[in-house]
Design an enzyme around this catalytic site. Structure first.
Site, PDB file in Angstrom:
ATOM      1  N   HIS A 178      30.944  41.073  39.688  1.00 31.77           N
ATOM      2  CA  HIS A 178      30.260  39.816  39.387  1.00 31.77           C
ATOM      3  C   HIS A 178      30.895  39.138  38.162  1.00 31.77           C
ATOM      4  O   HIS A 178      31.306  37.973  38.218  1.00 31.77           O
ATOM      5  CB  HIS A 178      28.772  40.090  39.123  1.00 31.77           C
ATOM      6  N   GLU A 179      30.986  39.878  37.080  1.00 33.73           N
ATOM      7  CA  GLU A 179      31.531  39.286  35.848  1.00 33.73           C
ATOM      8  C   GLU A 179      33.004  38.937  36.031  1.00 33.73           C
ATOM      9  O   GLU A 179      33.493  37.951  35.483  1.00 33.73           O
ATOM     10  CB  GLU A 179      31.323  40.224  34.650  1.00 33.73           C
TER      11      GLU A 179
ATOM     12  N   HIS B 246      33.269  35.560  37.515  1.00 37.55           N
ATOM     13  CA  HIS B 246      33.174  34.521  36.475  1.00 37.55           C
ATOM     14  C   HIS B 246      34.521  34.396  35.750  1.00 37.55           C
ATOM     15  O   HIS B 246      34.986  33.294  35.465  1.00 37.55           O
ATOM     16  CB  HIS B 246      32.117  34.892  35.427  1.00 37.55           C
TER      17      HIS B 246
ATOM     18  N   HIS C  74      36.956  32.413  37.608  1.00 36.76           N
ATOM     19  CA  HIS C  74      36.603  30.987  37.557  1.00 36.76           C
ATOM     20  C   HIS C  74      37.215  30.357  36.292  1.00 36.76           C
ATOM     21  O   HIS C  74      37.680  29.217  36.319  1.00 36.76           O
ATOM     22  CB  HIS C  74      35.073  30.865  37.538  1.00 36.76           C
TER      23      HIS C  74
HETATM   24 ZN   LIG Z   1      26.645  35.576  36.492  1.00 33.89          ZN
END
Ligand SMILES: [Zn+2]
Length: 688
Positions: free
Chosen positions: A475-476, A479, A482
């Site tokens: 998940h991280e 990010h 991104h």
């Molecule tokens: Zn998040």
């Protein structure tokens, strides 16, 4: 804060040009006392830059106003980035004291920027004639975003309203800092020390982790359960000592609600009242209306509609799960009603019984280093990225760095991973940047960090993750991608600078690749034997995807609903926070055996800065997008389909805030998302 300028300024490493590898801040030389003077100087410089823009006798142009704004405040951003990385991941009493001083000053500084009527009149002037300025699409977007930001901050209001907003903003900043420090204080002050006899049920990895935790807290030779999620959750999952489970669970859910100086209920009530007042000054009925106006959802009603659609199904599924767990309790010959501190323990047992699968069997295959490699490998296959470890002086010995390059060998970013829990680190997991991507001042590549709170193993032992931890890591890292793949010219639009109900798309979407069998086949290797995870174990693991999802969905959705309700209070004055939470949970018929994933007194998303205030629904909103987006790869018949990956990079991971989120999604997918894939993913599609 005022710091007399002295000759030592020239030796302040925060103010020097950073020329070492990757232009990384010189962490080894930075001491807490450097921050005060560095902030003073950087703030003064930014103020002077803003004054110069306003004083420019030339008529406003995109260049002398918007580009000048984009180029201003660079020192302040560098110093702030370094400071807040430390304040989050490696804080101390000194850093905390500086944080309390600096946060209202930074809020005041933001006021001088966004409540600056002279500056706003230049922007408004440009905005009014935007179609005649000959701007390209990105420039037009930057101008539109600046205009919206200033209007939303109150730049167009009359002076008395602005003065009140300024006071509110400063007070909110102080309250937010205090809130986070209170939670950390409650977490630091609690450790449940155990002896060998108290460890019944705990598998080896949990014993080792609790030994290391006791050690870190200065109790060598003992075992300790802390309030870090990885520590307390695995204890709740495995300990057969119901009394100790209850004790640990109560401490965990009472963070920020223990009376005394660290109690967060009064600060929350004040924050909610101030947010409501601010929204009204800006012409909105409630804070939620104000907040969502600039999000993809646009209105609280749209967010609520999605949550309501999920809530009923989630409760129904959780009720079935509860019945199965209660049956296990009864089968064991016990006669108590399942309580919240029992749920994880019996769920783990049921999972073992139903799928012949337990966490202790999986965990040896989920080595931290291998899971990092798995996240990297996924990025290589989707986006052609390579990762090379580099040795650099960072802020803590547990933090590690990698140089990221693209298929042509060009530098894309520097990635820093800081994975282990420690008492100087705030709880949770997050992605942040020391420097953002942009092309306005050359080809600036980002420096991006992932910070997690995984249990640190004892010396010589491998770091092992739960499947949930591995999901957090992915998940991280989503990010981080991104931020790292960002390909924009203007800093305002870089990377994760998108609405919060869109920002979880890249992160949650990335979690899907953890469940792609070929990724685990390759990277899930036994820590002692090096053997890959047996096919049957992998199959059983993937078969449990929707297991306990009623619980998980209730735990999350309750938080999102309470958040929306709290920030939709039309008359949010002097609320009793405990009472509000209790009544609201009653209103939504919260199952008594499940506690909110984050209760209000420690709900950092809402109150430690407020990034997700009236915005916790964002995770579910983004999940509609991520489930629907991953289905695009499934429809292509290949989890790494190159054409889909190219579109994903162009319109999502690389696109920052170049486009309105709905437009960006449509450009990627060819249509807007539907909720079907989300319901299927959570096993809620067939629930009435
Ligand atoms: Zn998040």
């Amino acid at each position: 804060m005022s710091h007399p300028a002295s000759s030592s300024d020239s030796q302040n490493p925060l103010l020097a040009r950073w020329t070492s590898g990757f232009e990384l801040p010189p962490f080894a030389a930075i001491r807490p006392e450097h921050f005060g003077p560095a902030f003073d100087q950087a703030l003064a410089k930014h103020r002077a830059e803003l004054d110069a823009i306003v004083a420019d006798p030339a008529a406003p142009s995109f260049d002398n106003t918007i580009v000048a704004l984009e180029r201003s405040g660079r020192e302040l951003e560098s110093v702030s980035n370094v400071f807040f990385v430390l304040a989050g991941a490696d804080t101390s009493d000194e850093i905390e004291a500086i944080e309390r001083d600096i946060s209202p000053l930074l809020a005041r500084h933001r006021n001088t920027l966004y409540l600056n009527r002279a500056l706003f009149s230049r922007i408004a002037d440009l905005y009014a004639k935007r179609d005649a300025l000959g701007l390209n699409a990105e420039q037009a977007r930057v101008l539109e975003r600046y205009h919206a930001r200033f209007v939303r901050a109150g730049a167009a209001l009359e002076k008395p309203a602005q003065d009140r907003l300024a006071v509110i903003n400063e007070r909110l900043a102080s309250l937010g800092t205090g809130f986070a420090q209170n939670v950390l204080a409650d977490e630091k002050s609690f450790v449940m020390l155990l002896e060998e006899d108290d460890l019944a049920g705990l598998p080896d990895f949990a014993r080792a982790a609790s030994k290391a935790a006791a050690d870190e807290r200065g109790h060598p030779g003992k075992y300790g359960i802390t309030l870090a999620r990885s520590s307390v959750e695995s204890f709740l999952q495995f300990s057969s000592r119901r009394d100790l489970r209850e004790k640990a669970f109560q401490a965990w859910i009472r963070r920020g609600e223990n009376g005394g100086t660290t109690d967060n209920r009064a600060p929350i009530a004040e924050m909610v009242a101030l947010r409501s007042e601010r929204a009204k000054l800006l012409g909105f009925a409630t804070f939620a209306d104000y907040r969502l106006d600039d999000q993809m959802a646009k209105t609280p009603a749209a967010a609520r509609k999605l949550l309501d659609e999920v809530w009923g199904r989630a409760r129904a599924k959780a009720a079935d799960e509860r019945a199965s767990l209660q049956a296990m309790v009864t089968k064991e010959g016990a006669n108590f009603a399942l309580a919240a501190h029992d749920w994880r323990y019996y769920a783990e047992k049921l999972r073992k019984a139903k799928f012949d699968l337990d966490e202790t069997e999986i965990k040896p295959y989920l080595q931290l280093d291998k899971m990092i490699e798995a996240a990297f490998e996924t990025a290589r296959r989707l986006f052609g990225l390579s990762f090379k470890p580099v040795t650099l002086p960072l802020y803590h010995p547990d933090a590690r760095a990698w140089e990221v390059t693209d298929a042509q060998g060009r530098q894309v970013a520097l990635f820093i991973g800081d994975y282990f829990a420690r008492s100087s680190k705030h709880s949770g997991a997050w992605s942040t940047a020391l420097r953002d991507q942009e092309k306005l001042s050359g080809n600036i590549r980002p420096i991006v960090l992932n910070v997690c709170n995984f249990s640190k193993p004892a010396a010589g032992e491998p770091a092992l993750l739960s499947f949930e931890d591995a999901r957090t890591l992915f998940h991280e890292f989503g990010h981080a991608l991104h931020s790292m793949l960002s390909n924009v010219t203007y800093p305002l639009l870089a990377g994760t600078a998108v609405p919060s109900d869109f920002v979880e798309l890249p992160s949650q979407l990335y979690e899907h690749w953890l469940e792609v069998p070929e990724i685990l086949e390759q990277h899930a290797r036994h820590s002692r034997t090096g053997e890959p995870m047996p096919k049957t174990l992998l199959d059983r693991l993937l078969a449990t995807r929707t297991f306990n999802q009623g619980f998980a969905t209730v735990e999350y959705t309750a938080c999102a609903l309470v958040d929306l309700d709290l920030h939709s209070e039309p008359n949010a004055v002097a609320l009793d926070i405990s009472e509000f939470e209790r009544k609201d949970l009653e209103r939504i018929a919260m199952p008594p055996e499940i506690v909110m994933r984050h209760r209000l007194p420690h709900f950092q998303h809402l109150f430690a800065g407020g990034g997700y205030a009236a915005g916790y629904y964002s995770y579910m909103w983004s999940e509609v997008l991520d489930a629907d987006a991953f289905a695009a790869f499934e429809e292509a018949g290949n989890a790494f389909d190159p054409a889909t990956a190219r579109r994903l990079r162009e319109y999502v991971y690389g696109a920052g805030n170049l486009r309105d989120p709905a437009e960006a999604y449509k450009a990627f997918r060819g249509r807007l998302p539907t909720v079907d894939a989300l319901l299927k993913k959570r096993g809620l599609a067939d629930v009435a």
